[in-house]
Design an enzyme around this catalytic site. Structure first.
Site, short mmCIF file in Angstrom:
data_model
loop_
_atom_site.label_atom_id
_atom_site.label_comp_id
_atom_site.label_asym_id
_atom_site.label_seq_id
_atom_site.Cartn_x
_atom_site.Cartn_y
_atom_site.Cartn_z
N SER A 124 0.86 -1.53 0.06
CA SER A 124 -0.08 0.00 -0.20
C SER A 124 1.35 0.81 0.09
O SER A 124 2.32 0.73 0.64
CB SER A 124 -0.79 -0.02 1.47
N TYR A 149 -1.83 -1.43 11.08
CA TYR A 149 -2.17 -1.59 9.45
C TYR A 149 -1.40 -1.82 8.54
O TYR A 149 -0.55 -2.17 7.73
CB TYR A 149 -3.42 -1.06 8.51
N LYS A 153 2.22 -3.39 6.74
CA LYS A 153 3.08 -3.91 5.26
C LYS A 153 4.07 -3.51 4.87
O LYS A 153 4.74 -3.96 4.08
CB LYS A 153 1.47 -2.38 4.00
N ARG A 293 -8.89 14.28 9.88
CA ARG A 293 -8.86 13.13 10.26
C ARG A 293 -6.96 13.03 10.87
O ARG A 293 -6.14 12.67 10.12
CB ARG A 293 -9.58 12.34 9.30
C1 WQD Z 1 -9.58 9.21 1.30
C2 WQD Z 1 -9.50 11.08 1.22
C3 WQD Z 1 -9.52 12.00 3.34
C4 WQD Z 1 -13.96 9.47 3.83
C5 WQD Z 1 -6.14 4.63 3.55
C6 WQD Z 1 -5.73 3.55 3.97
C7 WQD Z 1 -4.75 3.36 2.75
C8 WQD Z 1 -5.43 2.53 2.19
C9 WQD Z 1 -6.62 3.10 1.04
C10 WQD Z 1 -6.62 0.11 1.68
C11 WQD Z 1 -8.85 11.64 2.46
C12 WQD Z 1 -10.60 11.79 3.55
C13 WQD Z 1 -11.92 10.33 3.76
C14 WQD Z 1 -14.87 10.28 4.82
C15 WQD Z 1 -13.36 12.09 3.75
N1 WQD Z 1 -5.85 1.62 2.57
N2 WQD Z 1 -12.77 11.22 3.59
N3 WQD Z 1 -14.28 11.66 4.34
O1 WQD Z 1 -6.83 8.05 3.76
O2 WQD Z 1 -5.96 8.13 1.39
O3 WQD Z 1 -6.23 5.86 2.85
O4 WQD Z 1 -7.21 4.02 2.16
O5 WQD Z 1 -6.70 -0.62 2.63
O6 WQD Z 1 -3.72 2.65 3.13
O7 WQD Z 1 -4.97 4.82 4.90
O8 WQD Z 1 -8.33 6.88 1.97
O9 WQD Z 1 -11.27 6.57 1.25
O10 WQD Z 1 -9.91 6.61 3.89
O11 WQD Z 1 -10.02 9.08 2.56
O12 WQD Z 1 -12.95 13.70 3.94
O13 WQD Z 1 -15.64 10.21 4.89
O14 WQD Z 1 -11.04 11.07 1.35
O15 WQD Z 1 -9.39 12.67 4.55
O16 WQD Z 1 -8.19 13.18 2.28
P1 WQD Z 1 -6.85 7.53 2.84
P2 WQD Z 1 -9.57 7.40 2.30
#
Ligand code: WQD
Length: 336
Positions: A124, A149, A153, A293
């Site tokens: 990842s 998590y 990785k 967050r």
């Molecule tokens: C994306 C953007 C949030 C939810 C995570 C893991 C990574 C991978 C994928 C796999 C960010 C914003 C999100 C919400 C929001 N893991 N957001 N409101 O954090 O890039 O990656 O998922 O399985 O290892 O760390 O992905 O989709 O959570 O967030 O504003 O309700 O959307 O702040 O900027 P992230 P995400």
């Protein structure tokens, strides 16, 4: 000669199973349905018109895993059996280290015992921690993960490096996924997060279908064009095709440890995603701006050049496909 897919009924595993079957490969799926459903297996058969062997078991069960290697000619393994919820990993670190790290050790040890040394690992972008330079290349520094998590990785990558250093007849490919979204265009397989989704796209579709009132946009004061977080969203079908290309590379060249970023190279903000979703599906996504967050970074997107040059792989689907297919999957699952 078959490819073993632990976690092959899960989100990325099932899409990769489809692409492997379409490419004429033989597969064996292992899954304990801890984060997936038996229905997925029929969906894979329906999409591809092809059959495959399936074993219901926890991939950490060495005795049963060995039986699979006894009963089948396993030539390579693509491991999709990792737990992947960031928030949950903070609450259950031991479960994450056990399933992801101990599980990988059991798997690799079993492979070694049966002389199977071709391994593709789902890593990842999270292993890059807070990136120093954007876009992120494979040479960028790793480390500084902010949750168990991500650390699992990182640890498994290190284990694979040490394994390869000890025996260079292994063929190992580490694929660092950016942000997988979307679903198969049939709407028969897709992402099925348990409980309240943590990731952006699964949340957006559930606001659009009325499950949730509004999306919380986690911060609009980042140093990005519109202040919201920027990520490299990649369609899960493109991502799956990357595994087929990686396997072909190992089949052809072998004997190496290769690392590739699988992303599009394009960064979209949270508000870009909300707007693109409306444009692609006609569905409004109500949102409010909330606090950042904890653990989030401002910007993260890949330089996918290495995968293009060495694997001949590029992401072909665009943001509209990602939104449409995510929505189609939710609509199809509601009809079932
Ligand atoms: C994306 C953007 C949030 C939810 C995570 C893991 C990574 C991978 C994928 C796999 C960010 C914003 C999100 C919400 C929001 N893991 N957001 N409101 O954090 O890039 O990656 O998922 O399985 O290892 O760390 O992905 O989709 O959570 O967030 O504003 O309700 O959307 O702040 O900027 P992230 P995400």
């Amino acid at each position: 000669m078959a490819i073993l897919l632990p976690g092959g009924a899960g989100y990325i595993g099932s899409h990769t199973a489809v692409e492997l079957l379409k490419a004429g490969k033989e597969i064996v799926i292992v899954d304990d349905f801890s984060n997936s459903s038996p229905k997925v297996l029929d969906a894979i058969r329906k999409i591809t018109g092809k059959d495959f062997k399936f074993y219901e078991l926890d991939y950490k069960n060495k005795e049963k895993l060995e039986k699979i290697f006894e009963e089948n000619e396993i030539d390579s393994v693509i491991n999709f059996a990792g737990f992947k919820a960031v928030g949950e990993s903070v609450k259950k670190p031991l479960e994450y280290y056990e399933n992801n790290v101990s599980g990988a050790l059991v798997l690799l040890d079993t492979m070694r015992k049966y002389g199977c040394k071709k391994f593709i690992f789902s890593s990842s972008a999270t292993v890059y921690g807070t990136p120093e330079v954007i876009p992120i290349t494979e040479e960028s520094k790793t480390g500084g993960t902010t949750n168990p998590y991500g650390t699992t990785k990182l640890f498994i990558e290190k284990i694979l490096e040490d394994l390869y250093a000890s025996d260079n007849t292994w063929d190992i490919c580490i694929l660092r996924y950016f942000n997988p979204v979307g679903a198969h265009e049939s709407g028969l397989i897709g992402e099925e997060p348990q409980g309240i989704p943590n990731n952006l796209m699964p949340y957006i579709v559930r606001v659009a279908n009325g499950t949730f009132k509004e999306l919380s946009v986690f911060g609009n004061d980042y140093d990005t064009p519109d202040g919201t977080g920027v990520r490299d969203y990649i369609h899960v079908v493109d991502l799956s095709k990357g595994h087929v290309k990686a396997l072909e590379k190992l089949d052809k060249e072998g004997n190496g440890l290769y690392i590739y970023n699988l992303g599009t190279g394009i960064g979209y903000s949270v508000l870009d995603m909300v707007n693109a979703f409306k444009k692609s599906t006609g569905k409004e996504v109500a949102y409010k701006i909330t606090e950042r967050r904890p653990g989030d970074i401002a910007t993260c997107y890949a330089d996918p050049t290495k995968a293009k040059v060495e694997l001949g792989w590029v992401a072909e689907k665009n943001l509209e496909d990602m939104c449409k297919d995510s929505w189609n999957y939710i609509e199809m699952s509601q009809k079932k």
